[in-house]
Design a protein around this motif. Structure first.
Motif, PDB file in Angstrom:
ATOM      1  N   PHE A 112      -4.295   1.333   9.410  1.00 46.58           N
ATOM      2  CA  PHE A 112      -4.539  -0.053   8.993  1.00 46.58           C
ATOM      3  C   PHE A 112      -4.608  -0.108   7.463  1.00 46.58           C
ATOM      4  N   LEU A 113      -5.326   0.850   6.878  1.00 41.96           N
ATOM      5  CA  LEU A 113      -5.494   0.831   5.424  1.00 41.96           C
ATOM      6  C   LEU A 113      -4.248   1.305   4.691  1.00 41.96           C
ATOM      7  N   ALA A 114      -3.680   2.391   5.141  1.00 40.75           N
ATOM      8  CA  ALA A 114      -2.671   3.072   4.319  1.00 40.75           C
ATOM      9  C   ALA A 114      -1.300   3.157   4.969  1.00 40.75           C
ATOM     10  N   GLY A 115      -1.072   2.437   6.049  1.00 36.80           N
ATOM     11  CA  GLY A 115       0.233   2.473   6.702  1.00 36.80           C
ATOM     12  C   GLY A 115       0.576   3.903   7.098  1.00 36.80           C
ATOM     13  N   PRO A 116       1.840   4.302   6.911  1.00 38.33           N
ATOM     14  CA  PRO A 116       2.250   5.650   7.331  1.00 38.33           C
ATOM     15  C   PRO A 116       1.509   6.760   6.590  1.00 38.33           C
ATOM     16  N   VAL A 117       1.020   6.457   5.385  1.00 38.59           N
ATOM     17  CA  VAL A 117       0.279   7.483   4.628  1.00 38.59           C
ATOM     18  C   VAL A 117      -1.024   7.829   5.348  1.00 38.59           C
ATOM     19  N   GLY A 118      -1.499   6.904   6.217  1.00 35.52           N
ATOM     20  CA  GLY A 118      -2.702   7.174   7.008  1.00 35.52           C
ATOM     21  C   GLY A 118      -2.544   8.441   7.846  1.00 35.52           C
ATOM     22  N   ASP A 119      -1.317   8.683   8.358  1.00 35.56           N
ATOM     23  CA  ASP A 119      -1.081   9.907   9.148  1.00 35.56           C
ATOM     24  C   ASP A 119      -1.277  11.149   8.289  1.00 35.56           C
ATOM     25  N   GLU A 120      -0.795  11.048   7.054  1.00 34.17           N
ATOM     26  CA  GLU A 120      -0.907  12.203   6.157  1.00 34.17           C
ATOM     27  C   GLU A 120      -2.377  12.467   5.801  1.00 34.17           C
ATOM     28  N   ASN A 243       0.613  -3.858 -15.955  1.00 35.26           N
ATOM     29  CA  ASN A 243       1.550  -2.799 -15.586  1.00 35.26           C
ATOM     30  C   ASN A 243       1.149  -2.282 -14.209  1.00 35.26           C
ATOM     31  N   LEU A 244       1.463  -3.116 -13.222  1.00 37.21           N
ATOM     32  CA  LEU A 244       0.955  -2.878 -11.877  1.00 37.21           C
ATOM     33  C   LEU A 244       2.024  -2.229 -11.004  1.00 37.21           C
ATOM     34  N   LEU A 245       1.674  -1.154 -10.371  1.00 36.44           N
ATOM     35  CA  LEU A 245       2.605  -0.458  -9.494  1.00 36.44           C
ATOM     36  C   LEU A 245       2.225  -0.784  -8.047  1.00 36.44           C
ATOM     37  N   THR A 246       3.132  -1.466  -7.304  1.00 38.59           N
ATOM     38  CA  THR A 246       2.822  -1.781  -5.911  1.00 38.59           C
ATOM     39  C   THR A 246       3.337  -0.657  -5.020  1.00 38.59           C
ATOM     40  N   LEU A 247       2.434  -0.090  -4.239  1.00 42.47           N
ATOM     41  CA  LEU A 247       2.805   1.063  -3.411  1.00 42.47           C
ATOM     42  C   LEU A 247       3.013   0.675  -1.947  1.00 42.47           C
ATOM     43  N   LEU A 248       2.295  -0.329  -1.496  1.00 43.82           N
ATOM     44  CA  LEU A 248       2.454  -0.752  -0.092  1.00 43.82           C
ATOM     45  C   LEU A 248       2.080  -2.220   0.041  1.00 43.82           C
ATOM     46  N   ASP A 249       3.006  -3.006   0.601  1.00 42.78           N
ATOM     47  CA  ASP A 249       2.747  -4.423   0.837  1.00 42.78           C
ATOM     48  C   ASP A 249       1.948  -4.549   2.132  1.00 42.78           C
ATOM     49  N   ARG A 250       0.747  -5.121   2.038  1.00 41.04           N
ATOM     50  CA  ARG A 250      -0.084  -5.254   3.246  1.00 41.04           C
ATOM     51  C   ARG A 250      -0.332  -6.713   3.590  1.00 41.04           C
ATOM     52  N   SER A 251       0.565  -7.602   3.088  1.00 38.32           N
ATOM     53  CA  SER A 251       0.315  -9.033   3.299  1.00 38.32           C
ATOM     54  C   SER A 251       0.289  -9.379   4.795  1.00 38.32           C
ATOM     55  N   ASP A 252       1.026  -8.600   5.619  1.00 35.98           N
ATOM     56  CA  ASP A 252       1.014  -8.879   7.060  1.00 35.98           C
ATOM     57  C   ASP A 252      -0.366  -8.660   7.660  1.00 35.98           C
ATOM     58  N   LYS A 253      -1.199  -7.892   7.003  1.00 33.45           N
ATOM     59  CA  LYS A 253      -2.551  -7.626   7.527  1.00 33.45           C
ATOM     60  C   LYS A 253      -3.596  -8.529   6.901  1.00 33.45           C
ATOM     61  N   GLY A 254      -3.166  -9.368   5.975  1.00 35.83           N
ATOM     62  CA  GLY A 254      -4.113 -10.281   5.335  1.00 35.83           C
ATOM     63  C   GLY A 254      -5.023  -9.592   4.337  1.00 35.83           C
ATOM     64  N   ILE A 255      -4.654  -8.395   3.903  1.00 31.17           N
ATOM     65  CA  ILE A 255      -5.452  -7.719   2.871  1.00 31.17           C
ATOM     66  C   ILE A 255      -4.557  -7.449   1.661  1.00 31.17           C
ATOM     67  N   THR A 256      -5.181  -7.136   0.527  1.00 35.37           N
ATOM     68  CA  THR A 256      -4.392  -6.975  -0.707  1.00 35.37           C
ATOM     69  C   THR A 256      -3.488  -5.745  -0.616  1.00 35.37           C
ATOM     70  N   ASN A 257      -2.413  -5.774  -1.387  1.00 35.82           N
ATOM     71  CA  ASN A 257      -1.495  -4.636  -1.413  1.00 35.82           C
ATOM     72  C   ASN A 257      -2.184  -3.391  -1.951  1.00 35.82           C
ATOM     73  N   ILE A 258      -1.635  -2.240  -1.569  1.00 34.31           N
ATOM     74  CA  ILE A 258      -2.061  -1.015  -2.239  1.00 34.31           C
ATOM     75  C   ILE A 258      -1.324  -1.013  -3.566  1.00 34.31           C
ATOM     76  N   GLN A 259      -2.071  -1.132  -4.635  1.00 36.41           N
ATOM     77  CA  GLN A 259      -1.453  -1.210  -5.955  1.00 36.41           C
ATOM     78  C   GLN A 259      -2.336  -0.505  -6.974  1.00 36.41           C
ATOM     79  N   LYS A 260      -1.675  -0.061  -8.046  1.00 33.65           N
ATOM     80  CA  LYS A 260      -2.366   0.763  -9.044  1.00 33.65           C
ATOM     81  C   LYS A 260      -1.995   0.270 -10.422  1.00 33.65           C
TER      82      LYS A 260
END
Ligand code: HEC
Length: 367
Positions: A112-120, A243-260
């Motif tokens: 839920f939080l990290a998409g496929p990275v959650g598996d890692e 200078n924002l780097l977007t790593l994962l779009d989470r708009s489908d979950k209603g939470i903010t993107n993973i961004q740095k």
């Protein structure tokens, strides 16, 4: 024995601790890690800090005051938990027992939080927990059971009341809260100059137009409850969006993107918010879609520490030196928490010292 390197969860890079080394070498490496510094001179794992978020990022944060908990909210430095009982439940069921992340619900939380990275992230936890024999060799991955005694909630992954589908006994959560609610703040230091204290209180409370620093715009008087809403990160770290780097779009979950953020004087300031932030409970209500910021701490017992902000990134040799640094306009507008008195053009050390005296003293005056 398998050769593996424990990648610690504190700050900065560290080579890791090899299980194939002798016990003496592993102990020495652990000691070096626990007491050593990053290249920037910050401890990997500052004393009284903890990395409570299972996000795969090394971001140890300081414990907030754990007394007068009736006044402080929300919880977790990101304010992801509105209620202390929910945060304590996270600590019991996840931070102190990461085996719960390897259950079906725990893995769903990481996904839920990290998409496929959650598996890692789950894989890495499993590697460490097996290598340290917390999970016995005979236990297959789908049969891992948490150690904590808790009830299944049946709630959706990521729900603040039970992020990994577990909730410890409600009466225990309530008892713990009743205890920390009534614990009193340590007294302010003795011997403060009463004139400076009074002036400092004015600076803290008064709007800028009236000659104050308007700290009260965000903070509350120390005997009052902290405002529970979380302000967008742009207010606490002005260069954040440059200078924002977007790593994962989470708009489908209603939470903010993973961004740095990669901008400003301390790009590491957002580390604790990259993956888990208070958007899981709809914050910030006032600025939907913006990355939420940090919860406001109780400004009590500040003289007991010398590193400030959730990550201790602004500090000095003593509490006074650390607070002088935090409130020194020389840190500039591109730094975390850029709130100074009277403004960025200020040069008078005395004024900074006065604010310090006030911040230290207000709790004693108010009680
Ligand atoms: C825009 C809102 C805002 C304003 C204005 C503001 N603060 Fe803060 N302050 C915060 C937040 C949020 C934190 C926690 C930040 C973090 O942990 O990284 C904080 C943290 C602090 C801390 C660190 C506490 C600790 O335990 O480490 C001190 C001290 C502090 N503020 C004092 C002040 C003073 C004095 C002023 C006025 C000159 C002021 N603040 C103005 C929001 C604000």
């Amino acid at each position: 024995m398998t050769r593996w390197a424990l990648q610690p969860s504190g700050r900065g890079s560290f080579a890791g601790i090899k299980s194939s080394d002798s016990i003496a070498d592993q102990t020495a490496a652990a000691r070096e890690y626990l007491t050593g510094m990053t290249a920037e001179g910050l401890r990997h794992y500052p004393i009284s800090s903890f990395d409570a978020t299972p996000d795969g990022i090394g971001n140890a944060t300081y414990f907030p005051p754990f007394f007068r908990t009736d006044l402080a909210a929300p919880w977790g430095s990101s304010g992801a938990f509105e209620k202390l009982d929910d945060f304590n439940n996270l600590v019991y069921t996840v931070a102190l027992d990461p085996t719960s992340l390897l259950t079906k619900d725990g893995r769903a939380f990481l996904n839920f939080l990290a998409g496929p990275v959650g598996d890692e992230i789950a894989e890495r936890y499993e590697t460490v927990l097996r290598a340290t024999h917390i999970i016995p060799d005979a236990t297959t991955s789908d049969a891992i059971k948490p150690f904590v005694t808790a009830n299944a909630t049946g709630m959706a992954a990521g729900s603040p009341t039970g992020p990994v589908g577990l909730r410890v006994d409600e009466s225990k959560l309530q008892a713990l809260r009743a205890y920390t609610d009534q614990l009193q703040s340590p007294a302010a230091p003795a011997g403060l100059n009463p004139e400076k204290v009074a002036l400092g209180e004015q600076i803290f409370m008064m709007p800028r137009a009236a000659g104050g620093a308007n700290c009260i715009a965000c903070h509350t008087a120390p005997d009052k409850a902290v405002e529970s809403f979380v302000r967008p990160l742009e207010q606490l770290y002005r260069p954040y969006s440059n200078n924002l780097l977007t790593l994962l779009d989470r708009s489908d979950k209603g939470i903010t993107n993973i961004q740095k953020t990669l901008a400003g004087a301390d790009p590491n300031y957002d580390l604790s918010l990259v993956v888990l932030d208070s958007s899981i409970r709809g914050e910030p209500v006032s600025a939907p879609g913006s990355k939420p910021g940090y919860a406001k701490p109780l400004l009590l017992d500040l003289n007991a520490k010398d590193d400030f902000l959730h990550d201790g990134s602004v500090g000095g040799a003593t509490a006074a030196a650390g607070l002088n640094k935090l409130l020194d306009p020389a840190r500039g507008t591109e730094s975390p928490h850029p709130f100074y008195f009277p403004g960025l053009s200020a040069t008078g050390e005395l004024q900074v010292g006065r604010i310090w005296a006030m911040v230290m003293a207000v709790p004693g005056v108010k009680r």
